[in-house]
Design a protein around this motif. Structure first.
Motif, PDB file in Angstrom:
ATOM      1  N   ARG A  95       0.817  -1.217   0.000  1.00 12.64           N
ATOM      2  CA  ARG A  95       0.000   0.000   0.000  1.00 12.64           C
ATOM      3  C   ARG A  95       0.851   1.267   0.000  1.00 12.64           C
ATOM      4  NH1 ARG A  95      -5.432  -0.971   1.358  1.00 12.64           N
ATOM      5  NH2 ARG A  95      -5.897  -3.003   0.422  1.00 12.64           N
ATOM      6  N   ALA A  96       1.985   1.251   0.664  1.00 10.24           N
ATOM      7  CA  ALA A  96       2.825   2.450   0.730  1.00 10.24           C
ATOM      8  C   ALA A  96       3.502   2.687  -0.610  1.00 10.24           C
ATOM      9  CB  ALA A  96       3.866   2.294   1.825  1.00 10.24           C
ATOM     10  N   LYS A  97       3.388   3.904  -1.124  1.00 15.32           N
ATOM     11  CA  LYS A  97       4.000   4.261  -2.397  1.00 15.32           C
ATOM     12  C   LYS A  97       5.225   5.155  -2.234  1.00 15.32           C
ATOM     13  CE  LYS A  97       0.841   1.950  -4.478  1.00 15.32           C
ATOM     14  NZ  LYS A  97       1.173   0.587  -4.958  1.00 15.32           N
ATOM     15  N   VAL A  98       5.371   5.742  -1.049  1.00 19.44           N
ATOM     16  CA  VAL A  98       6.613   6.451  -0.735  1.00 19.44           C
ATOM     17  C   VAL A  98       7.624   5.409  -0.293  1.00 19.44           C
ATOM     18  CG1 VAL A  98       7.732   8.131   0.770  1.00 19.44           C
ATOM     19  CG2 VAL A  98       5.419   8.577  -0.073  1.00 19.44           C
ATOM     20  N   SER A  99       8.771   5.366  -0.934  1.00 23.26           N
ATOM     21  CA  SER A  99       9.741   4.322  -0.608  1.00 23.26           C
ATOM     22  C   SER A  99      10.283   4.520   0.807  1.00 23.26           C
ATOM     23  CB  SER A  99      10.902   4.338  -1.599  1.00 23.26           C
ATOM     24  OG  SER A  99      11.766   5.436  -1.343  1.00 23.26           O
ATOM     25  N   PRO A 100      10.589   3.430   1.513  1.00 22.16           N
ATOM     26  CA  PRO A 100      11.186   3.550   2.854  1.00 22.16           C
ATOM     27  C   PRO A 100      12.463   4.383   2.844  1.00 22.16           C
ATOM     28  CG  PRO A 100      10.488   1.300   2.444  1.00 22.16           C
ATOM     29  CD  PRO A 100      10.329   2.023   1.148  1.00 22.16           C
ATOM     30  N   PHE A 101      13.268   4.256   1.794  1.00 16.46           N
ATOM     31  CA  PHE A 101      14.502   5.039   1.678  1.00 16.46           C
ATOM     32  C   PHE A 101      14.198   6.528   1.616  1.00 16.46           C
ATOM     33  CE2 PHE A 101      17.329   7.135  -1.509  1.00 16.46           C
ATOM     34  CZ  PHE A 101      18.450   7.240  -0.713  1.00 16.46           C
ATOM     35  N   ARG A 102      13.228   6.915   0.794  1.00 18.33           N
ATOM     36  CA  ARG A 102      12.881   8.324   0.645  1.00 18.33           C
ATOM     37  C   ARG A 102      12.315   8.875   1.951  1.00 18.33           C
ATOM     38  NH1 ARG A 102      15.271  11.105  -2.541  1.00 18.33           N
ATOM     39  NH2 ARG A 102      15.104   9.348  -3.981  1.00 18.33           N
ATOM     40  N   TYR A 103      11.493   8.069   2.619  1.00 21.71           N
ATOM     41  CA  TYR A 103      10.897   8.540   3.860  1.00 21.71           C
ATOM     42  C   TYR A 103      11.932   8.632   4.982  1.00 21.71           C
ATOM     43  CZ  TYR A 103       7.560   9.149   7.645  1.00 21.71           C
ATOM     44  OH  TYR A 103       6.875   9.650   8.725  1.00 21.71           O
ATOM     45  N   LEU A 104      12.910   7.721   4.973  1.00 19.19           N
ATOM     46  CA  LEU A 104      14.009   7.815   5.930  1.00 19.19           C
ATOM     47  C   LEU A 104      14.716   9.165   5.801  1.00 19.19           C
ATOM     48  CD1 LEU A 104      16.207   6.639   7.920  1.00 19.19           C
ATOM     49  CD2 LEU A 104      17.400   5.903   5.840  1.00 19.19           C
ATOM     50  N   LEU A 105      15.063   9.539   4.563  1.00 19.22           N
ATOM     51  CA  LEU A 105      15.764  10.807   4.338  1.00 19.22           C
ATOM     52  C   LEU A 105      14.906  11.984   4.783  1.00 19.22           C
ATOM     53  CD1 LEU A 105      17.451  10.236   0.852  1.00 19.22           C
ATOM     54  CD2 LEU A 105      18.364   9.781   3.138  1.00 19.22           C
ATOM     55  N   PHE A 106      13.607  11.905   4.499  1.00 21.76           N
ATOM     56  CA  PHE A 106      12.710  12.982   4.920  1.00 21.76           C
ATOM     57  C   PHE A 106      12.682  13.101   6.440  1.00 21.76           C
ATOM     58  CE2 PHE A 106       8.378  14.270   6.244  1.00 21.76           C
ATOM     59  CZ  PHE A 106       8.412  15.577   5.780  1.00 21.76           C
ATOM     60  N   GLN A 107      12.622  11.980   7.145  1.00 23.20           N
ATOM     61  CA  GLN A 107      12.639  11.998   8.609  1.00 23.20           C
ATOM     62  C   GLN A 107      13.915  12.652   9.134  1.00 23.20           C
ATOM     63  OE1 GLN A 107      11.927   7.685   9.056  1.00 23.20           O
ATOM     64  NE2 GLN A 107      10.369   8.275  10.542  1.00 23.20           N
ATOM     65  N   LEU A 108      15.050  12.284   8.552  1.00 22.75           N
ATOM     66  CA  LEU A 108      16.317  12.872   8.981  1.00 22.75           C
ATOM     67  C   LEU A 108      16.316  14.370   8.743  1.00 22.75           C
ATOM     68  CD1 LEU A 108      18.820  10.194   7.600  1.00 22.75           C
ATOM     69  CD2 LEU A 108      17.958  10.409   9.932  1.00 22.75           C
ATOM     70  N   ALA A 109      15.815  14.793   7.581  1.00 21.99           N
ATOM     71  CA  ALA A 109      15.770  16.218   7.251  1.00 21.99           C
ATOM     72  C   ALA A 109      14.877  16.989   8.213  1.00 21.99           C
ATOM     73  CB  ALA A 109      15.280  16.409   5.816  1.00 21.99           C
ATOM     74  N   GLU A 110      13.792  16.370   8.640  1.00 24.71           N
ATOM     75  CA  GLU A 110      12.847  17.031   9.532  1.00 24.71           C
ATOM     76  C   GLU A 110      13.406  17.196  10.942  1.00 24.71           C
ATOM     77  OE1 GLU A 110       8.966  17.898   9.063  1.00 24.71           O
ATOM     78  OE2 GLU A 110      10.444  18.587   7.620  1.00 24.71           O
ATOM     79  N   ASN A 111      14.362  16.368  11.315  1.00 25.66           N
ATOM     80  CA  ASN A 111      14.791  16.326  12.707  1.00 25.66           C
ATOM     81  C   ASN A 111      16.226  16.769  12.933  1.00 25.66           C
ATOM     82  OD1 ASN A 111      12.529  14.948  14.467  1.00 25.66           O
ATOM     83  ND2 ASN A 111      12.487  14.001  12.458  1.00 25.66           N
ATOM     84  N   ILE A 112      16.858  17.287  11.909  1.00 25.15           N
ATOM     85  CA  ILE A 112      18.204  17.803  12.099  1.00 25.15           C
ATOM     86  C   ILE A 112      18.115  19.264  12.529  1.00 25.15           C
ATOM     87  CG2 ILE A 112      18.538  18.613   9.703  1.00 25.15           C
ATOM     88  CD1 ILE A 112      21.417  17.452   9.941  1.00 25.15           C
ATOM     89  N   THR A 113      18.930  19.655  13.474  1.00 23.22           N
ATOM     90  CA  THR A 113      18.904  21.034  13.967  1.00 23.22           C
ATOM     91  C   THR A 113      19.699  21.941  13.033  1.00 23.22           C
ATOM     92  OG1 THR A 113      20.918  20.822  15.294  1.00 23.22           O
ATOM     93  CG2 THR A 113      18.836  20.142  16.324  1.00 23.22           C
TER      94      THR A 113
END
Length: 474
Positions: A95-113
């Motif tokens: 069901r997920a169409k956003v790849s786990p790799f892409r979402y990992l990078l997005f998570q890192l980008a969201e949480n870096i100071t």
């Protein structure tokens, strides 16, 4: 409503940062070259429609995108979905169409100071053009440049791991969790169906539903609801009534400086997405009634409950402003699974600012750089530790060890609460769990020194938590 008018109402509510995030999460479906001409959400939606990723009869990808960037307001208000529904939906393989790799990078980008991003850019100066590393470049832009240069790919995370290890180990931990998930997906348990070694592509279950470290994995408490839960603050300052009505408390002082603690607690737990409820100068009976009222509430849509008690006390009790006693064990036991079913299996956290005795803890003469408070330091009265229920999922954070005093500056607040709030504010964005944070609080408070009595203080947590407790900021 016309389909395209409907999409326009959604795009009109999206900010520039939202558009950048949506484009980044869509890179597997719309290549970078084509994305360069997309300047607004409507254009992105049209491009996705052309790719067959968005149509009037199937808005699942749009729902997933809004869920990933945490625009739950649009998900619920415009698409009649919810966070819980998307969490269930995305656990279904394929069901997920956003790849786990892409979402990992997005998570890192969201949480870096901001400071960590500056450090990362500095470490990449030899690898990427300086014009791609100026102050306006975001973490998402940096990831795109790294992919262009071959420094970053789904099967090539070594350069990113090396950098993250230097700037923030919690970011490295997130990457390692992703790699573990990917390895686990290479095998199908017996009875799963399908062919061994060729599982249907799915987002890693349990690690994709929050913006960062807190997850639904077996070893971490779920912490995704908005609000996370209630943070109840019981803040007693004025003890004039106790002095006049209770002979043994005729010398008890007002708790000057407690407002500084309340301000810090409100600030921090608001940032952690808790609903703040504060009550001041309660009698013992009012303390019990207030706690019992929150026990009787329905907490089904919440993930946690926090209660902060700031008062004088004695062994096993806290004082109301009338000098009467409220049993700490009674207060905490109110929230067991039997007494409060809607919080069963969820963390119940109590922070108690009060002494556990009247003994001054002496410091051992060692060389330290401990900072001294101003001379207006007082001790809160007495308190005892044996107040945590035997049942699981409780955390009791004590200001000091059994039999010893705790300290409060009449201008700056208490050593314990101020240190606790500072460490929560600093460490929660890095994904650190509460026990690690409380260990750091122990270290900081233990270094402080009461110049008058040469007294020391050592906080003491007690817990029956079964999992890691992490408070996300997103």
């Amino acid at each position: 409503m016309d389909f395209h008018k409907f999409l326009y109402t959604i795009s009109d509510a999206l900010a520039t940062a939202d558009l950048m995030a949506l484009k980044f999460l869509s890179l597997e479906h719309i290549p970078l070259r084509k994305q360069e001409g997309i300047r607004d959400p409507e254009a992105l939606f049209l491009a996705l429609e052309e790719k067959g990723m968005m149509e009037e009869s199937n808005l699942s990808f749009l729902k997933e995108l809004l869920f990933r960037i945490n625009r739950i307001d649009l998900l619920t208000g415009k698409l009649c979905s919810s966070r819980a529904e998307m969490e269930r939906e995305l656990q279904i393989p394929g069901r997920a169409k956003v790849s786990p790799f892409r979402y990992l990078l997005f998570q890192l980008a969201e949480n870096i100071t901001t400071d960590e991003l500056k450090s990362l850019k500095f470490l990449l100066m030899k690898e990427l053009p300086k014009c791609r590393l100026d102050n306006e470049i975001t973490m998402i832009n940096v990831f795109i440049e790294m992919e262009k240069k071959g420094l970053l790919a789904e099967d090539n995370l070594e350069a990113l791991k090396t950098i993250c290890e230097k700037i923030d180990k919690s970011l490295l931990k997130k990457i390692e969790e992703y790699e573990l998930d990917q390895r686990e997906e290479m095998y199908i348990p017996e009875g799963h169906g399908g062919q061994p070694g060729f599982p249907e592509r799915a987002a890693p279950v349990g690690r994709l539903f929050s913006s960062f470290s807190p997850t639904q994995a077996d070893n971490t408490y779920k912490m995704t609801s908005r609000p996370r839960g209630i943070c109840l603050i019981l803040n007693n300052h004025n003890f004039e009534r106790a002095r006049s009505e209770v002979p043994k408390l005729k010398t008890i002082k007002d708790r000057n400086g407690t407002e500084a603690d309340a301000v810090a607690l409100r600030r921090v737990f608001s940032k952690l997405h808790f609903e703040i409820e504060e009550y001041r100068d309660l009698t013992a009976e009012q303390i019990r009634d207030t706690v019992h009222r929150y026990r009787a509430m329905d907490h089904h849509d919440k993930d946690c409950f926090v209660c902060c008690i700031l008062s004088h006390g004695d062994k096993g009790i806290v004082f109301g402003t009338d000098g009467q006693e409220a049993s700490i064990q009674e207060l905490t036991t109110s929230f067991t699974g039997l007494n409060c079913p809607s919080l069963a299996g969820k963390p119940k956290v109590f922070f108690i600012q009060a002494c556990q005795g009247d003994t001054f803890q002496k410091g051992v003469p060692i060389e330290t750089d401990s900072a001294e408070l101003d001379s207006s330091v007082e001790v809160d009265a007495r308190f005892q530790l044996e107040c945590i229920p035997d049942e699981a999922d409780f955390l009791l954070g004590m200001a000091t060890m059994k039999d010893f005093v705790s300290y409060r500056s009449t201008t700056q607040g208490t050593w314990y609460i101020q240190s606790l709030c500072n460490h929560l504010e600093e460490s929660c964005p890095r994904g650190e769990d509460i026990l690690s944070i409380l260990t750091a609080v122990n270290l900081e408070v233990s270094k402080k020194n009461d110049r008058l009595n040469q007294g020391k203080q050592m906080p003491q947590p007690s817990f029956t938590l079964r999992k890691k407790l992490i408070f996300p900021i997103n």
